[in-house]
Write an enzyme that holds these catalytic residues in place. Sequence first.
Site, mmCIF file in Angstrom:
data_model
loop_
_atom_site.group_PDB
_atom_site.id
_atom_site.type_symbol
_atom_site.label_atom_id
_atom_site.label_comp_id
_atom_site.label_asym_id
_atom_site.label_seq_id
_atom_site.Cartn_x
_atom_site.Cartn_y
_atom_site.Cartn_z
ATOM 1 N N ALA B 29 43.839 38.192 39.202
ATOM 2 C CA ALA B 29 44.321 39.581 39.232
ATOM 3 C C ALA B 29 45.185 39.781 40.464
ATOM 4 O O ALA B 29 44.796 39.417 41.554
ATOM 5 C CB ALA B 29 43.147 40.545 39.275
ATOM 6 N N THR B 30 46.369 40.289 40.293
ATOM 7 C CA THR B 30 47.283 40.584 41.386
ATOM 8 C C THR B 30 47.966 41.883 41.013
ATOM 9 O O THR B 30 48.040 42.206 39.828
ATOM 10 C CB THR B 30 48.358 39.501 41.509
ATOM 11 O OG1 THR B 30 48.980 39.378 40.247
ATOM 12 C CG2 THR B 30 47.759 38.180 41.933
ATOM 13 N N THR B 31 48.560 42.619 41.824
ATOM 14 C CA THR B 31 48.785 42.558 43.259
ATOM 15 C C THR B 31 48.260 43.852 43.854
ATOM 16 O O THR B 31 48.427 44.899 43.227
ATOM 17 C CB THR B 31 50.310 42.440 43.514
ATOM 18 O OG1 THR B 31 50.747 41.199 42.990
ATOM 19 C CG2 THR B 31 50.692 42.567 44.956
ATOM 20 N N LYS B 62 42.157 47.655 39.428
ATOM 21 C CA LYS B 62 41.806 46.791 40.569
ATOM 22 C C LYS B 62 41.423 47.557 41.817
ATOM 23 O O LYS B 62 41.039 46.948 42.816
ATOM 24 C CB LYS B 62 42.997 45.875 40.896
ATOM 25 C CG LYS B 62 43.452 45.035 39.725
ATOM 26 C CD LYS B 62 44.712 44.275 40.066
ATOM 27 C CE LYS B 62 45.278 43.629 38.820
ATOM 28 N NZ LYS B 62 46.577 42.986 39.085
#
Lengths: 249, 251
Positions: B29-31, B62
Amino acid sequence: MGEGRRGVIEEPYRWLEAVANRREYIQDQLRGATPVFAVSRPEGVFLLGAGPGRTKVFEIYNRHGMAAVGNPVDMEKLRQSVIETAHMEGFNRSPGDVTLRRLVGFSISPALKNAFEQIVAAPLIVEALFAECGAARGEDVLARVGYDGTPEYPADGVGVVFPDRERERAAADWLAAHLTDGDGLARVRGLCLAAWSALMDRDAVFDTLSVPEPLPVSLPDHGLEIALIDRASSGPAQYRMLVDADFSP
Amino acid sequence: MNGDFLSLLSSNPFSGLTVGEKCPELLEATTVFAFHFSEGVVMAGDHRATAGNVVFSDRTEKIIELDHQSLIAIAGSPAVAFEMARTLQTTFEYYRRSQLQVLSLPAKVRALSRLLRDNLPGTLQGVGAVAPLFAGREPDGDVPAIYFYDPLGAQFEAAGFAASGSGAGSIRSVLHYLTRWGKPRPEQLDRGGAVNLANRLLLTAAQFDTATGGVDPSRGVFATIRLLTSRGIHTVSEKEQIAAWEKGGGA
């Protein structure tokens, strides 16, 4: 009859006698306790006790609270135990799986019953009200758990714990009869305080007790611990201590 | 009964992360990033989770609220990172309820550090590395702080901003430039300006990093943005983001 045979016959009687003595001892220890209340309201579940702050009314989990009377150390043991169970259950399953009926059934009641009947160990001198706030008022759950682990689930949305069971029931009935859906939190507090004062007055009779005007807002010589498990709370933790501003019209 | 949920957890084992001989394509998982603005800290992230060159999800959240005073932004293996966030949420609440006081900010920062350190085997095997960001404030504190971590658990307090994940390089560069020469600098921005900058930063990162995505203001798809201020945590709604985007001149 041999000595050993007599021991076998006498043992159940001794155990029963010990349990009866224990019951008497606990009731004697609880005699001076001040009452605590839990009331299911449209806003959520209202909890009230008299104390200097965080001694009788506590948060348990996201939508669970408790109000207890008894020995402070035993109250703390019970409080820690149920908080631990609720958080493990919520973590291993989900917060929604933490329900009061399960907490009472597999944790609180067995622990109290076990402590009560283990006659060679010190008993837990505590009785408590537990509350679960549901999505709607009809889904609220109140539970009164006695020192011997016996659970009771008040059906009328009013729970009271007081050492005198007969007067406790009279106070709960009086509150249920005088509370209406339209009452604000200030009136709920006032009625609970009126019931509190009547319970502490041996001469007061609930059958003839009228609603005092104006309603009390405090108790002489006692602080108040009042919390609401707020149904409208936006976050997962619905429990909050109420402050003066919450009672303004 | 010392309020330590991690000790309680270790005495009541819960299924941990195990790795079989055949390792599946790993999710990442980014960013994510955080920077100071005039009211506190803004923490934001894109919505993309990737498995190799496959976009696994463009709807990943996130930025997670741990309690009323702290946020975590996850970058790395979601399986581990989400579990860390869940563990911290329970840890902080368990401590607050059992000890009748809020866990201090340094203790929260170290709790995350401990979880990262405990994840060392997964990190070394390359199957569960997490490089999160943390933002928090003391219960009676006005100014929130931003922390970033290495995957082994070392913690650092960020002076003005921090970023993590595959798109972090671009974002760090832009934030460094703005912090040094920006007029206004990020810490001078009001709420709308900070929200607008957050979306622009993610679009910039997405320009150079295929693993950054799930944000497209022209289609009404915005970042996950949460603000930590002295009044608590505020999740910036889509409506607020649209208003900030249009006020900022749009694309």
